[in-house]
Scaffold this active site. Structure first.
Site, mmCIF file in Angstrom:
data_model
loop_
_atom_site.group_PDB
_atom_site.id
_atom_site.type_symbol
_atom_site.label_atom_id
_atom_site.label_comp_id
_atom_site.label_asym_id
_atom_site.label_seq_id
_atom_site.Cartn_x
_atom_site.Cartn_y
_atom_site.Cartn_z
ATOM 1 C CD GLU A 23 -3.349 10.843 82.836
ATOM 2 O OE1 GLU A 23 -3.913 10.934 84.202
ATOM 3 O OE2 GLU A 23 -2.932 9.667 82.458
ATOM 4 C CD GLU B 82 -2.974 8.016 74.149
ATOM 5 O OE1 GLU B 82 -2.522 8.090 75.389
ATOM 6 O OE2 GLU B 82 -2.734 7.760 73.162
ATOM 7 C CG ASP C 128 5.496 7.859 73.684
ATOM 8 O OD1 ASP C 128 5.394 6.597 73.776
ATOM 9 O OD2 ASP C 128 4.534 8.695 73.812
ATOM 10 C CE LYS D 295 17.521 4.183 68.255
ATOM 11 N NZ LYS D 295 16.793 3.576 67.144
ATOM 12 C CG ASP E 183 9.899 4.222 83.034
ATOM 13 O OD1 ASP E 183 9.724 5.106 82.073
ATOM 14 O OD2 ASP E 183 9.881 3.162 82.516
ATOM 15 C CB THR F 283 0.612 4.492 84.901
ATOM 16 O OG1 THR F 283 1.905 4.283 84.413
ATOM 17 C CG2 THR F 283 0.369 5.901 85.635
ATOM 18 C CG PHE G 268 4.030 2.828 79.603
ATOM 19 C CD1 PHE G 268 2.817 2.680 78.813
ATOM 20 C CD2 PHE G 268 5.302 2.537 78.643
ATOM 21 C CE1 PHE G 268 2.594 2.323 77.580
ATOM 22 C CE2 PHE G 268 4.988 2.277 77.327
ATOM 23 C CZ PHE G 268 3.787 2.330 76.916
ATOM 24 C CD GLU G 269 4.496 4.025 88.429
ATOM 25 O OE1 GLU G 269 3.463 4.504 88.488
ATOM 26 O OE2 GLU G 269 5.054 4.427 89.815
HETATM 27 C C1 SAM Z 1 4.597 5.726 77.010
HETATM 28 S S1 SAM Z 1 2.764 5.686 76.910
HETATM 29 C C2 SAM Z 1 2.332 6.002 78.834
HETATM 30 C C3 SAM Z 1 0.826 5.841 78.745
HETATM 31 C C4 SAM Z 1 0.334 5.885 80.428
HETATM 32 N N1 SAM Z 1 0.577 7.283 80.786
HETATM 33 C C5 SAM Z 1 0.775 5.051 81.418
HETATM 34 O O1 SAM Z 1 1.770 5.583 82.283
HETATM 35 O O2 SAM Z 1 0.793 3.852 81.188
HETATM 36 C C6 SAM Z 1 2.635 7.441 76.377
HETATM 37 C C7 SAM Z 1 1.361 7.884 75.596
HETATM 38 O O3 SAM Z 1 1.243 9.060 75.336
HETATM 39 C C8 SAM Z 1 0.425 9.268 74.171
HETATM 40 N N2 SAM Z 1 0.746 10.589 73.539
HETATM 41 C C9 SAM Z 1 2.075 10.781 72.924
HETATM 42 N N3 SAM Z 1 2.034 11.982 72.369
HETATM 43 C C10 SAM Z 1 0.968 12.620 72.582
HETATM 44 C C11 SAM Z 1 0.257 13.973 72.145
HETATM 45 N N4 SAM Z 1 0.965 14.878 71.448
HETATM 46 N N5 SAM Z 1 -1.144 13.851 72.665
HETATM 47 C C12 SAM Z 1 -1.704 12.918 73.142
HETATM 48 N N6 SAM Z 1 -1.414 11.794 73.544
HETATM 49 C C13 SAM Z 1 -0.063 11.670 73.138
HETATM 50 C C14 SAM Z 1 0.965 8.037 73.321
HETATM 51 O O4 SAM Z 1 -0.007 7.622 72.477
HETATM 52 C C15 SAM Z 1 0.933 7.004 74.425
HETATM 53 O O5 SAM Z 1 -0.116 6.302 74.853
#
Ligand code: SAM
Length: 228
Positions: free
Chosen positions: A59, A84, A134, A138, A170, A207, A209-210
């Protein structure tokens, strides 16, 4: 603990600053030796890492790690690798995993693109998960989205034939972007049918964020593609 990455022009994340709390530092001191993997140790020997041969789930971007931990608990017959860049999330996950004596989980505190390239063997994974990445909504930031042809190809190469890539978002525009990228990527078949999304599979918990997205009235889109 510091996030590990190599030099890259465009990143899919911003490392949020701030010092680690004492509790987070303690979690790293206690649990990193048990759960942590380093980008700079190179290619993984999975048998040695987990002490067994078992189906592998990877993941990327597990955030605070609650859903990944729930999956590792629910599927003890599988091994899980989480990647992460956010240190507090990694600290929280290893702390909770340590307290629950979880044995089928390892984590990288590193950029997933680097880890996939340097550490994850080809054709080793049964399932690859990317949940609520993420959205970089934009237009000028769209290029920072992690779902790009290069990333999709890195994932494909690391899946076993028949293995699945499960994505969820989402953000409607990102859902379309994911669908387009996956439909155009060679070597994948949409398990939902051409250009179709699927219901959330039972193995994916809701999750963090969901939940946030749902509170804001966002829809949820799941995509499941099989490596053919
Ligand atoms: C919007 S959050 C979603 C977190 C989780 N999956 C959830 O649904 O609650 C996106 C996560 O991806 C991580 N992330 C973004 N780019 C990444 C990368 N290149 N390698 C590892 N993690 C990354 C960010 O630090 C962030 O914690």
């Amino acid at each position: 603990m510091k996030t590990e990455f190599k030099k890259k022009a465009i990143r899919s994340y911003v490392i949020r600053g701030g010092r680690m709390t004492d509790g987070q530092q303690k979690a790293f001191d206690q649990w990193w030796p048990e759960y942590g993997l380093s980008l700079f140790d190179g290619m993984l020997d999975l048998r040695e890492t987990f002490g067994r041969e078992a189906p592998l789930v990877i993941e990327v971007g597990f955030g605070m790690g609650d859903s990944l931990l729930a999956m590792a608990k629910a599927e003890p017959d599988k091994d899980f690798i989480g990647i992460e860049v956010h240190p507090p999330g990694v600290g929280r996950l290893i702390n909770e995993a340590g307290k629950a004596d979880i044995r089928n989980l390892k984590v990288y505190l590193a950029d997933a693109l680097d880890v996939l390239e340097d550490c994850i063997p080809l054709a080793c994974a049964d399932r690859f998960q990317l949940y609520f990445p993420d959205p970089w909504h934009k237009k000028k930031h769209n290029k920072r989205r992690i779902v790009q042809p290069q990333f999709v190809e890195l994932v494909r190469e690391r899946l076993k034939p028949g293995g699945i890539f499960h994505l969820a978002t989402d953000w409607e525009h990102y859902a379309d972007h994911m669908m387009e990228a996956m439909a155009l990527a060679p070597g994948f078949k949409n398990q939902g049918g051409e250009y179709c999304f699927v219901e959330r599979p039972d193995f994916r918990p809701v999750t963090k964020f969901e939940q946030r997205g749902s509170r804001l009235g966002h829809g949820i889109w799941d995509l499941v593609f099989e490596r053919v």
